[in-house]
Design a protein around this motif. Sequence first.
Motif, PDB file in Angstrom:
ATOM      1  N   GLN A   3       1.018  -0.875   0.171  1.00 58.15           N
ATOM      2  CA  GLN A   3       0.335   0.686  -0.361  1.00 58.15           C
ATOM      3  C   GLN A   3       0.670   0.954  -0.634  1.00 58.15           C
ATOM      4  OE1 GLN A   3      -4.001  -0.118   2.646  1.00 58.15           O
ATOM      5  NE2 GLN A   3      -3.818   1.465   2.874  1.00 58.15           N
ATOM      6  N   ASP A   7       1.057   3.788  -2.974  1.00 52.67           N
ATOM      7  CA  ASP A   7       1.111   5.488  -2.807  1.00 52.67           C
ATOM      8  C   ASP A   7       1.735   6.338  -3.618  1.00 52.67           C
ATOM      9  OD1 ASP A   7      -0.729   7.414  -0.459  1.00 52.67           O
ATOM     10  OD2 ASP A   7       1.935   7.198  -0.901  1.00 52.67           O
ATOM     11  N   GLU A  20      -9.258   9.958  -6.390  1.00 53.16           N
ATOM     12  CA  GLU A  20      -9.153   9.474  -5.182  1.00 53.16           C
ATOM     13  C   GLU A  20      -9.056   8.283  -5.109  1.00 53.16           C
ATOM     14  OE1 GLU A  20     -12.958   9.633  -1.779  1.00 53.16           O
ATOM     15  OE2 GLU A  20     -13.879   8.163  -3.315  1.00 53.16           O
ATOM     16  N   ILE A  22     -10.091   4.361  -3.213  1.00 55.14           N
ATOM     17  CA  ILE A  22      -9.631   4.219  -1.496  1.00 55.14           C
ATOM     18  C   ILE A  22      -9.656   2.201  -1.080  1.00 55.14           C
ATOM     19  CG2 ILE A  22     -12.450   3.351  -0.174  1.00 55.14           C
ATOM     20  CD1 ILE A  22     -13.723   4.938  -2.175  1.00 55.14           C
ATOM     21  N   ASP A  25      -9.054  -1.071   3.839  1.00 60.36           N
ATOM     22  CA  ASP A  25      -8.836  -1.147   4.813  1.00 60.36           C
ATOM     23  C   ASP A  25      -9.968  -0.009   5.285  1.00 60.36           C
ATOM     24  OD1 ASP A  25      -7.185   0.979   4.375  1.00 60.36           O
ATOM     25  OD2 ASP A  25      -6.119   0.705   5.260  1.00 60.36           O
ATOM     26  N   VAL A  27      -9.625   3.474   4.069  1.00 59.93           N
ATOM     27  CA  VAL A  27      -8.712   4.227   4.279  1.00 59.93           C
ATOM     28  C   VAL A  27      -8.063   4.816   2.087  1.00 59.93           C
ATOM     29  CG1 VAL A  27      -5.713   5.569   4.393  1.00 59.93           C
ATOM     30  CG2 VAL A  27      -7.281   3.630   5.737  1.00 59.93           C
ATOM     31  N   ARG A  28      -8.801   6.722   2.503  1.00 58.31           N
ATOM     32  CA  ARG A  28      -8.920   7.210   1.547  1.00 58.31           C
ATOM     33  C   ARG A  28      -8.013   7.722   1.452  1.00 58.31           C
ATOM     34  NH1 ARG A  28     -14.699   7.431  -0.770  1.00 58.31           N
ATOM     35  NH2 ARG A  28     -16.335   6.148   0.671  1.00 58.31           N
ATOM     36  N   HIS A  29      -7.726   7.990  -0.055  1.00 58.30           N
ATOM     37  CA  HIS A  29      -6.432   9.485  -0.435  1.00 58.30           C
ATOM     38  C   HIS A  29      -6.311   9.540  -2.081  1.00 58.30           C
ATOM     39  CE1 HIS A  29      -2.612   7.157   1.761  1.00 58.30           C
ATOM     40  NE2 HIS A  29      -3.733   8.180   2.854  1.00 58.30           N
TER      41      HIS A  29
END
Length: 409
Positions: A3, A7, A20, A22, A25, A27-29
Motif C-alpha cells: 500500500q 501510494d 480518489e 479507497i 482497509d 482508508v481514502r487518499h
Amino acid sequence: MWQSVFDKMVRRLISEGSLEVIFPDGVRHTYGPGGGLSASVHLHSPEVVKALCLRPELALGEGYMDGAITIAGDDIDSLVRMILRNGYANRTPLWARTVDAARFRLGRILQRNDPERSRSNVAHHYDISNDLYRLFLDRDMQYSCAYFTDPEMSLEAAQVAKKAHIAAKLRIEPGMRVLDIGCGWGGMAITLARDWGARVVGVTLSQNQLALARERVAEAGLEDRIDLRLLDYRLLDEPFDRIVSVGMLEHVGLPQFDTYFAKVADLLTPDGVALIHTIGRTGVPMAQSEWINRYIFPGGYVPSLSELAPSIERSGLWNCDLEVLRLHYALTLRHWLARFDENLDTVRKMYDDRFIRMWRYYLTVCYLAFEEQAQAVFQFQLSHKRDAVPLTRDYLYPTPQAQARQAAE
C-alpha cells in the motif's frame, strides 16, 4: 508494504486532475491537484494493490474485470483517460517499464504466429459467438474502422462509406479477380461482387465467420461470384487483379511482416492494386498492451509505420498512396460500445458479468487509444507499377463537373 509502494507510485503519476483511491482497509487518499478529470476507485483486496504495483496495466484490466477493482459510476473512460494524460508510460515504476521493455524485445518470439498458432489466436476472439457480434456491429457486420465523412453520420452509413472508399482505391472493374485476406463475415466480398462485379476469393481462419459468411453469400445469390475458404493466406498460390485486407494485418505479428507483404506481391498481377487497411502507431514502436494480448487479441500487434515500411520496401511494391485515418476508429468504437450497452439485457443471457466488464473495458480502452495515444488507421495502396493508379487523389473525390465528363466519355 504494498500500500505504501502504491501510494508513492500514484503520487508520482497524478499531476493533473483528481483521483480518489479507497484502499481495502477503508482508508481514502486523494491524489492530484484537482481540476479537470476526476475519478474514484475502490481496491477490494491487498492482492490487487500488490498487482497494481508490479504490473499496473495488466492488473487494472484484470482487477476491474474480476470485480477486485470498482470504478465509481463504472466510469472507465475518466479513470483511464486521466492515467494516459498524466504520462503513464513514462511515470510507471522502473520494474514495470522493464517488464514492458522485455516483452517488446521478445516480440519476435511472442508473435511468431505460425499457421497453427494463428488459427488458435483467431478462434480465441472470433469464434466465441456470431450472435454477440450481431448485437453491436452494423447490419453488414463490419468489424473494422468505419469511414466518417461526417462525424454525425450513423454507423451503418459510415461502414458503407468505408467500403466505397476502399473500392474506389482498388479501381475495381467488372470481372476482376479480387482476394480478400481476412474476409470476416463476408461483407466486403459481397459488396465488391454485388456492386462492382468482382469475382472474389475470401480467406479466413475463423470457422464461425466462414459459416455465416457462406450463408450470407448464398442468401445474396452470389455463390457463382464469391469463393470463401478456411485457409491461411500464406498457402495461396494463384494470381489476383486486386487484393484487399481490412483489419487483418494487426493479427500478423512483427516476425511475419516480410512474409505478408511478399505474399501480397507474389499474388498480385503486374497491373494489380492492393489496399491494406490496418491499425497502426504514428509514434515509435512499443509493446502491445499485456491485458489486450492476454484477454482480447493473443498474438496481436499494432505496428508503427517504421516497422511496416521496411517490409513493404523489401517486397518490391510501390506504395502509391498512404492515407492516415485519424479518430475514425474512435468514433466507430464509441458506436460499438453504445450498442453493446443498449443490448446488455441480451448479453447477460449469453455471458456472465465478468465477460461484460471485460468487453466494456476492451471497447473503452481501445477508443481511448485513438483519442489519447499515438494510434490511427493506415491505408496502404500498393502496386507493382508506379502508374497503376491515377497520379492524384482526384478520382476518389470527383466533382460534379468531373462526373459529367466521365459520363460523356
